[in-house]
Motif scaffolding. Structure first.
Motif, short mmCIF file in Angstrom:
data_model
loop_
_atom_site.label_atom_id
_atom_site.label_comp_id
_atom_site.label_asym_id
_atom_site.label_seq_id
_atom_site.Cartn_x
_atom_site.Cartn_y
_atom_site.Cartn_z
N ASN A 1 0.87 -1.17 0.00
CA ASN A 1 0.00 0.00 0.00
C ASN A 1 0.91 1.23 0.00
N GLU A 2 0.37 2.38 0.31
CA GLU A 2 1.18 3.60 0.22
C GLU A 2 2.32 3.64 1.23
N SER A 3 2.22 2.86 2.30
CA SER A 3 3.19 2.98 3.39
C SER A 3 4.03 1.73 3.64
N VAL A 4 3.57 0.57 3.18
CA VAL A 4 4.22 -0.69 3.55
C VAL A 4 4.30 -1.61 2.33
N VAL A 5 5.45 -2.30 2.20
CA VAL A 5 5.65 -3.30 1.17
C VAL A 5 5.94 -4.63 1.86
N HIS A 6 5.22 -5.68 1.47
CA HIS A 6 5.34 -7.02 2.05
C HIS A 6 5.77 -7.97 0.94
N GLU A 7 6.95 -8.61 1.10
CA GLU A 7 7.50 -9.50 0.07
C GLU A 7 7.75 -10.87 0.69
N LYS A 8 7.26 -11.90 0.02
CA LYS A 8 7.34 -13.25 0.58
C LYS A 8 7.64 -14.24 -0.53
N HIS B 1 -8.50 1.87 -10.73
CA HIS B 1 -7.87 3.18 -10.61
C HIS B 1 -6.37 3.12 -10.92
N GLY B 2 -5.88 1.96 -11.35
CA GLY B 2 -4.47 1.83 -11.70
C GLY B 2 -3.56 1.61 -10.51
N VAL B 3 -4.13 1.30 -9.36
CA VAL B 3 -3.33 1.03 -8.16
C VAL B 3 -3.02 -0.46 -8.10
N ALA B 4 -1.77 -0.79 -7.85
CA ALA B 4 -1.37 -2.19 -7.81
C ALA B 4 -2.06 -2.92 -6.66
#
Length: 360
Positions: free
Chosen positions: A83-90, A145-148
């Motif tokens: 989201n705009e504040s956090v990236v979670h990669e697994k 809206h083009g948001v991932a």
């Protein structure tokens, strides 16, 4: 077919050139798209077809569940939800899927997703230069809206032949995905209009954490509003920097935690210990706290956190304690729990850690 609505630049060639220039300056893809006045999805869509720019994109057929279910033969991939504040990669294998209508689950030892397909609008297979000149391959999915909403990246051990087979199977040259601006957010009702006494009683009567969402709908109450109205016994505001001691103490004491990070169309979950916690201050004011573990990375911008809450929910298995972080838009950007299973009491070590966090 969908006509492209979001198009402040003259044409796709201009979009591609402006985006390449922004990327060359070191901007991340989402920030580079924003710098040219477009959503990330609109920029990726502009790279479909034949052109000379380094980023290449193929539109995918809107068969989202089928695409995800076809990825198991690829072996290890990296799931990314942000989201705009956090990236979670697994890292893990895309297997263990189930589906009910427009909601799906992926649940195995590594990849744990809650997927909301009614938010999935467009998908692309993307190839772009990676570190060392090697191609970086991904599947990228966006809302209207083009948001991932979710991305999937090839890892060194991925079976590339299986990956390319999935891409070719679902590539759809007839798709012309377009995007529209987001509507204004719904106005939160005034606190005085909420039955606060009824809300507190319903909260006290909860037997399962999943009842929480129905309770909010019943009382027409926004999430943080419910925290304010039950402040004290059930909720307490935390210091905005509380996530740092949370992660550092969990790592130091080997307390296994659950980390939820959601986009509009997917919630991605890590369950287990965390080990390597690294703060990072970037030029321009971006203040990150990172988990940098094999198979799991978390990147959280502390400077974008505008509220943090300690939340206690009664259940038939005892109180379940969480720490919830919010951004300026009022969205919850990350939630932390102690690892537990249905029928089990909460880990005392997690509860002690959460209760020890600094208050606002």
């Amino acid at each position: 077919m969908n006509a492209v609505v979001e198009q402040p630049l003259a044409d796709h060639a201009a979009i591609r050139q402006a985006f390449a220039q922004a990327r060359a300056q070191g901007l991340r893809a989402k920030d580079a798209a924003q710098s040219v006045g477009l959503s990330e999805g609109a920029v990726v869509a502009a790279h479909v077809g034949t052109h000379a720019q380094p980023l290449k994109a193929l539109a995918l057929a809107p068969q989202w569940f089928e695409i995800l279910s076809a990825l198991a033969p690829c072996g290890t991939l990296m799931a990314l939800t942000r989201n705009e504040s956090v990236v979670h990669e697994k890292d893990g294998i895309y297997q263990g899927f189930s589906r009910e209508g427009q909601v799906a689950l992926c649940n195995n030892d590594d990849i744990d997703l809650r997927i909301f397909f009614f938010q999935w609008h467009a998908g692309f297979a993307v190839t772009e230069p990676g570190q060392g000149g090697a191609a970086q391959r991904s599947l990228q999915f966006f809302n209207q809206h083009g948001v991932a909403v979710h991305k999937i990246y090839v890892r060194p051990s991925t079976d590339l032949q299986a990956w390319e087979a999935v891409v070719q199977r679902f590539a759809d040259a007839q798709q012309d995905y377009g995007f529209v601006p987001a509507k204004p957010r719904a106005v939160v009702k005034d606190d005085a209009s909420i039955d606060a006494a009824g809300l507190r009683q319903a909260w006290a009567n909860m037997q399962d954490t999943h009842e929480f969402f129905g309770m909010l709908r019943h009382f027409e109450c926004e999430r943080q509003q419910s925290f304010r109205l039950t402040r004290g016994e059930f909720c307490e505001p935390l210091h905005l920097g509380a996530v740092t001691p949370l992660l550092q103490q969990a790592a130091a004491a080997a307390v296994p935690i659950i980390v939820f990070v959601g986009s509009k169309g997917c919630i991605q979950i890590h369950s287990g210990p965390v080990h390597h916690i690294k703060p990072m201050q970037m030029p321009g004011g971006a203040d990150w706290i990172n988990v940098l573990d094999p198979g799991f990375n978390l990147h959280l911008r502390r400077d974008l956190i505008t509220a943090a809450w300690l939340v206690r929910k009664p259940t038939s298995d005892g109180v379940v304690t969480s720490v919830e972080l919010f951004d300026a838009s009022g969205d919850v950007v990350a939630m932390f729990f102690g690892v537990r299973h249905p029928g089990e009491l909460e880990l005392p070590a997690w509860r002690d850690l959460a209760e020890s966090l600094p208050r606002a």
